[in-house]
Scaffold this motif. Structure first.
Motif, PDB file in Angstrom:
ATOM      1  N   ARG A  33       5.945  48.840  28.924  1.00 48.67           N
ATOM      2  CA  ARG A  33       4.451  48.907  28.854  1.00 48.67           C
ATOM      3  C   ARG A  33       3.952  49.710  27.223  1.00 48.67           C
ATOM      4  O   ARG A  33       3.037  49.021  26.874  1.00 48.67           O
ATOM      5  N   ALA A  34       5.051  50.300  26.787  1.00 49.65           N
ATOM      6  CA  ALA A  34       4.612  50.768  25.332  1.00 49.65           C
ATOM      7  C   ALA A  34       4.685  49.499  24.174  1.00 49.65           C
ATOM      8  O   ALA A  34       3.853  49.532  23.455  1.00 49.65           O
ATOM      9  N   ALA A  37       1.553  47.674  24.713  1.00 49.63           N
ATOM     10  CA  ALA A  37       0.400  48.168  24.056  1.00 49.63           C
ATOM     11  C   ALA A  37       0.309  47.948  22.613  1.00 49.63           C
ATOM     12  O   ALA A  37      -0.540  47.787  22.033  1.00 49.63           O
ATOM     13  N   ALA A  40      -0.571  44.432  21.713  1.00 55.01           N
ATOM     14  CA  ALA A  40      -1.830  44.160  21.843  1.00 55.01           C
ATOM     15  C   ALA A  40      -2.457  44.982  20.540  1.00 55.01           C
ATOM     16  O   ALA A  40      -3.757  44.364  20.146  1.00 55.01           O
ATOM     17  N   ALA A  41      -2.299  46.060  20.250  1.00 54.71           N
ATOM     18  CA  ALA A  41      -3.004  46.755  19.280  1.00 54.71           C
ATOM     19  C   ALA A  41      -2.893  46.228  18.077  1.00 54.71           C
ATOM     20  O   ALA A  41      -3.808  46.074  17.152  1.00 54.71           O
ATOM     21  N   VAL A  64      -7.567  49.529  21.839  1.00 55.23           N
ATOM     22  CA  VAL A  64      -6.916  48.491  22.687  1.00 55.23           C
ATOM     23  C   VAL A  64      -5.381  49.122  23.361  1.00 55.23           C
ATOM     24  O   VAL A  64      -5.317  49.093  24.412  1.00 55.23           O
ATOM     25  N   ALA A  65      -4.888  50.260  22.326  1.00 52.76           N
ATOM     26  CA  ALA A  65      -3.702  51.012  22.914  1.00 52.76           C
ATOM     27  C   ALA A  65      -4.224  52.019  23.834  1.00 52.76           C
ATOM     28  O   ALA A  65      -3.450  51.896  25.042  1.00 52.76           O
ATOM     29  N   ASN A  68      -4.606  50.267  27.293  1.00 50.40           N
ATOM     30  CA  ASN A  68      -3.333  49.986  27.966  1.00 50.40           C
ATOM     31  C   ASN A  68      -2.221  51.061  28.199  1.00 50.40           C
ATOM     32  O   ASN A  68      -0.996  50.898  28.332  1.00 50.40           O
ATOM     33  N   ALA A  70      -1.497  53.946  26.076  1.00 55.25           N
ATOM     34  CA  ALA A  70      -0.557  54.304  24.925  1.00 55.25           C
ATOM     35  C   ALA A  70      -1.665  54.966  24.058  1.00 55.25           C
ATOM     36  O   ALA A  70      -2.756  54.979  23.918  1.00 55.25           O
ATOM     37  N   VAL A  86       3.067  52.927  18.478  1.00 55.96           N
ATOM     38  CA  VAL A  86       2.222  53.502  19.708  1.00 55.96           C
ATOM     39  C   VAL A  86       3.466  54.524  20.518  1.00 55.96           C
ATOM     40  O   VAL A  86       4.429  54.196  20.307  1.00 55.96           O
ATOM     41  N   ALA A  88       3.743  55.884  24.683  1.00 55.80           N
ATOM     42  CA  ALA A  88       2.920  56.077  25.866  1.00 55.80           C
ATOM     43  C   ALA A  88       4.017  57.117  26.790  1.00 55.80           C
ATOM     44  O   ALA A  88       5.125  57.393  26.613  1.00 55.80           O
TER      45      ALA A  88
END
Length: 105
Positions: A33-34, A37, A40-41, A64-65, A68, A70, A86, A88
């Motif tokens: 997941r991190a 994120a 995407a960031a 964006v983070a 998601n 994060a 990032v 999470a």
């Protein structure tokens, strides 16, 4: 009574093992997941740098983070390349990830 003690010991050992397995599995999910994120960031920041989307690159990365799950710890832009770090959290677990994005080449 020794049969009961053995059964209880086996039950406790099994529960301990399963709890550990669940924690390890959750850590793997959180890590992915991190990473997603961060990817995407970084892409959002790079899009902002190149003008594809409006706004400050690092603010866009943070938005964006957050979407998601994060938080951006660090964001830097060099030319048209954005780098983002990032993290999470979920319960007692924390996972961090780093990603770079920019034009090909």
């Amino acid at each position: 009574m020794s049969g009961v003690a053995t059964a209880v010991s086996v039950l406790v050992a099994t529960c301990t093992f399963l709890t550990g397995a669940v924690i390890v599995g959750e850590a793997g999910v959180l890590s992915q997941r991190a990473a997603a994120a961060a990817d995407a960031a970084a892409l959002a920041a790079a899009d902002a740098v190149t003008g594809v989307i409006p706004g400050d690159p690092c603010v866009r990365a943070g938005d964006v983070a957050a979407a998601n799950g994060a938080v951006v710890d660090w964001c830097a832009v060099s030319g048209a390349v954005a780098t983002v770090v990032v993290h999470a959290n979920r319960g007692i677990l924390t996972a961090a990830a780093r990603a770079r994005a920019g034009p090909p080449g």
